[in-house]
Design a protein around this motif. Sequence first.
Motif, PDB file in Angstrom:
ATOM      1  N   ALA A   1      38.739  43.469  40.676  1.00 56.75           N
ATOM      2  CA  ALA A   1      39.901  42.787  41.265  1.00 56.75           C
ATOM      3  C   ALA A   1      40.317  41.568  40.449  1.00 56.75           C
ATOM      4  CB  ALA A   1      39.579  42.380  42.700  1.00 56.75           C
ATOM      5  N   ASN A   2      39.380  40.945  39.763  1.00 58.37           N
ATOM      6  CA  ASN A   2      39.723  39.703  39.046  1.00 58.37           C
ATOM      7  C   ASN A   2      40.127  39.959  37.597  1.00 58.37           C
ATOM      8  OD1 ASN A   2      37.256  40.549  38.163  1.00 58.37           O
ATOM      9  ND2 ASN A   2      36.364  38.507  38.011  1.00 58.37           N
ATOM     10  N   SER A   3      40.572  41.190  37.294  1.00 62.03           N
ATOM     11  CA  SER A   3      40.935  41.493  35.901  1.00 62.03           C
ATOM     12  C   SER A   3      42.096  40.642  35.415  1.00 62.03           C
ATOM     13  CB  SER A   3      41.355  42.958  35.770  1.00 62.03           C
ATOM     14  OG  SER A   3      40.301  43.779  36.127  1.00 62.03           O
ATOM     15  N   TYR A   4      42.058  40.356  34.126  1.00 65.47           N
ATOM     16  CA  TYR A   4      43.135  39.637  33.462  1.00 65.47           C
ATOM     17  C   TYR A   4      44.102  40.701  32.949  1.00 65.47           C
ATOM     18  CZ  TYR A   4      45.209  36.493  29.963  1.00 65.47           C
ATOM     19  OH  TYR A   4      46.076  35.732  29.201  1.00 65.47           O
TER      20      TYR A   4
ATOM     21  N   TRP B   1      59.055  40.224  50.233  1.00 59.30           N
ATOM     22  CA  TRP B   1      58.224  40.291  49.027  1.00 59.30           C
ATOM     23  C   TRP B   1      57.027  39.351  49.108  1.00 59.30           C
ATOM     24  CZ3 TRP B   1      62.089  40.526  44.287  1.00 59.30           C
ATOM     25  CH2 TRP B   1      62.767  41.765  44.333  1.00 59.30           C
ATOM     26  N   LYS B   2      57.036  38.477  50.118  1.00 59.22           N
ATOM     27  CA  LYS B   2      55.923  37.533  50.252  1.00 59.22           C
ATOM     28  C   LYS B   2      54.636  38.313  50.551  1.00 59.22           C
ATOM     29  CE  LYS B   2      53.844  33.553  51.005  1.00 59.22           C
ATOM     30  NZ  LYS B   2      53.191  33.100  49.766  1.00 59.22           N
ATOM     31  N   ASP B   3      53.611  38.092  49.741  1.00 58.75           N
ATOM     32  CA  ASP B   3      52.295  38.739  49.921  1.00 58.75           C
ATOM     33  C   ASP B   3      52.382  40.262  49.981  1.00 58.75           C
ATOM     34  OD1 ASP B   3      50.770  36.432  49.869  1.00 58.75           O
ATOM     35  OD2 ASP B   3      51.115  36.045  51.999  1.00 58.75           O
ATOM     36  N   LEU B   4      53.380  40.815  49.315  1.00 64.23           N
ATOM     37  CA  LEU B   4      53.543  42.268  49.302  1.00 64.23           C
ATOM     38  C   LEU B   4      52.585  42.920  48.294  1.00 64.23           C
ATOM     39  CD1 LEU B   4      55.258  44.650  50.342  1.00 64.23           C
ATOM     40  CD2 LEU B   4      56.857  44.238  48.467  1.00 64.23           C
ATOM     41  N   TRP B   5      52.327  42.208  47.197  1.00 66.49           N
ATOM     42  CA  TRP B   5      51.528  42.771  46.109  1.00 66.49           C
ATOM     43  C   TRP B   5      50.117  43.138  46.589  1.00 66.49           C
ATOM     44  CZ3 TRP B   5      52.423  44.989  41.713  1.00 66.49           C
ATOM     45  CH2 TRP B   5      51.367  45.213  40.825  1.00 66.49           C
ATOM     46  N   GLY B   6      49.711  44.379  46.296  1.00 66.29           N
ATOM     47  CA  GLY B   6      48.352  44.816  46.631  1.00 66.29           C
ATOM     48  C   GLY B   6      48.161  45.198  48.082  1.00 66.29           C
TER      49      GLY B   6
ATOM     50  N   ALA C   1      47.286  35.853  46.246  1.00 62.87           N
ATOM     51  CA  ALA C   1      46.217  36.208  45.303  1.00 62.87           C
ATOM     52  C   ALA C   1      46.619  35.943  43.852  1.00 62.87           C
ATOM     53  CB  ALA C   1      45.855  37.680  45.464  1.00 62.87           C
ATOM     54  N   TYR C   2      47.863  35.508  43.614  1.00 67.16           N
ATOM     55  CA  TYR C   2      48.336  35.303  42.239  1.00 67.16           C
ATOM     56  C   TYR C   2      47.447  34.307  41.495  1.00 67.16           C
ATOM     57  CZ  TYR C   2      51.382  33.922  38.370  1.00 67.16           C
ATOM     58  OH  TYR C   2      51.883  33.651  37.119  1.00 67.16           O
ATOM     59  N   ASP C   3      46.967  34.708  40.331  1.00 70.39           N
ATOM     60  CA  ASP C   3      46.120  33.777  39.576  1.00 70.39           C
ATOM     61  C   ASP C   3      46.612  33.602  38.141  1.00 70.39           C
ATOM     62  OD1 ASP C   3      45.495  36.219  38.603  1.00 70.39           O
ATOM     63  OD2 ASP C   3      43.321  36.053  38.875  1.00 70.39           O
TER      64      ASP C   3
END
Length: 405
Positions: free
Chosen positions: A106-109, A256-261, A325-327
């Motif tokens: 999950a923490n992939s770059y 689109w808020k918190d839609l990713w994943g 979760a955006y990093d």
Amino acid sequence: MSVSQSPLQLPLAGFWFGDSATTTAQNVDHIFGIITWICIAFFVLIVGVMITFIVKYRARPGHEEQPSPSHNNSLEIIWSVIPILLVALIFFLGFSGFMEMRTPPANSYDIQVLASKWKFLFRYPNGVESEVLHLPPNQPVRLVQQSADVIHSLYIPAFRTKQDCVPGRYTYQWFEANKPGQYDVFCAEYCGLDHSNMNTFAVVHETEAEFKKMLDTLGTPPFWPPEWGEELWSRKGCKTCHTIDGSAVVGGGPSWKDLWGKEEVLTDGSKVVVDHDYILESIRKPQAKVVAGYTGVNMTAYPESLVSREEVDAIIAYIQYLSDAYDGPTKEEAEAAAEEAKNKAAEEAGTTEEGAAEDDATEAEPADDQPAEDQAAENKPAEEASESSETTDEEPEAPKAGEEE
Ligand code: CUA
């Protein structure tokens, strides 16, 4: 920098396989070692017994021939069960290794890959691009791959990973490079005239800091992807139906808020995870996978001519940015890095006059369609760098790779 090798590593493995520079590579080599040692053991056993029997039971004068036994239960059970166990072991090791290789942590770059005839282009989260793949050490990296034309395949032998780049969809591969150095990257799918020249390098840096520094020297990012996405959200009309604060629009689509994943339940009860391909499909064919509760909402389909592949990338970057979760880098970080790169370029330019002239001419220029007004403001002396990004049109030579409109 030594990397722990599999105890089953074959002699000469380095000669046959070349470098082994990822955790995946060690896994693959380990399984390959096991299989090869099993083959060697059986070869020695079978050929040894064969030679012994040839000598021991050879025809001699006065030696009586005897009838062969028709079968032997215990022997047959043994030579069936042992191979079954061995094959099951190989299957288990191979399957678990394969699953690991196909499931990015999950923490992939994330690094974007665009394959085209005949080169690979790599884009990092802060928007800078390079033709050499730069990698941080000891960190899972996921390549998010696309093709602009035909099928290519990104193959890094030292990493033991290979994945096709297919037009019209996203594909992924991931690895964790743990041995700094420079490794060959090949296209492994015949893609036309210059296929055999479609090569580049992957550089695994010594430290994370060195990797970051390299990104800064790649120049000023042509844009910060989420910001471009935000502009498109407004300009292409997405905002009419999709909010960015989690609220709902009557007759509109999901926020689109918190839609990713997120795992969405569709009208037919099946589930889908919101990833690159799902967003791409929802832009191109909105009715293909409708989320439960949105039946009857008729979103317009956006073909390539209305929203280009690059714009889809930017929209995805924006949707990722809108998730908790955006990093990736923030706008400030992206700008600071751009500023630093610019200062460095100016410093270097100051030392030689012609360098300065060159820098002026080749400084990354904003392409059409990109939102970075600040960018425009920095690169242009006059006030035409105004609110509207449309004014960047008078830069006819803007060499934005893959721009299609
Ligand atoms: Cu690209 Cu072969």
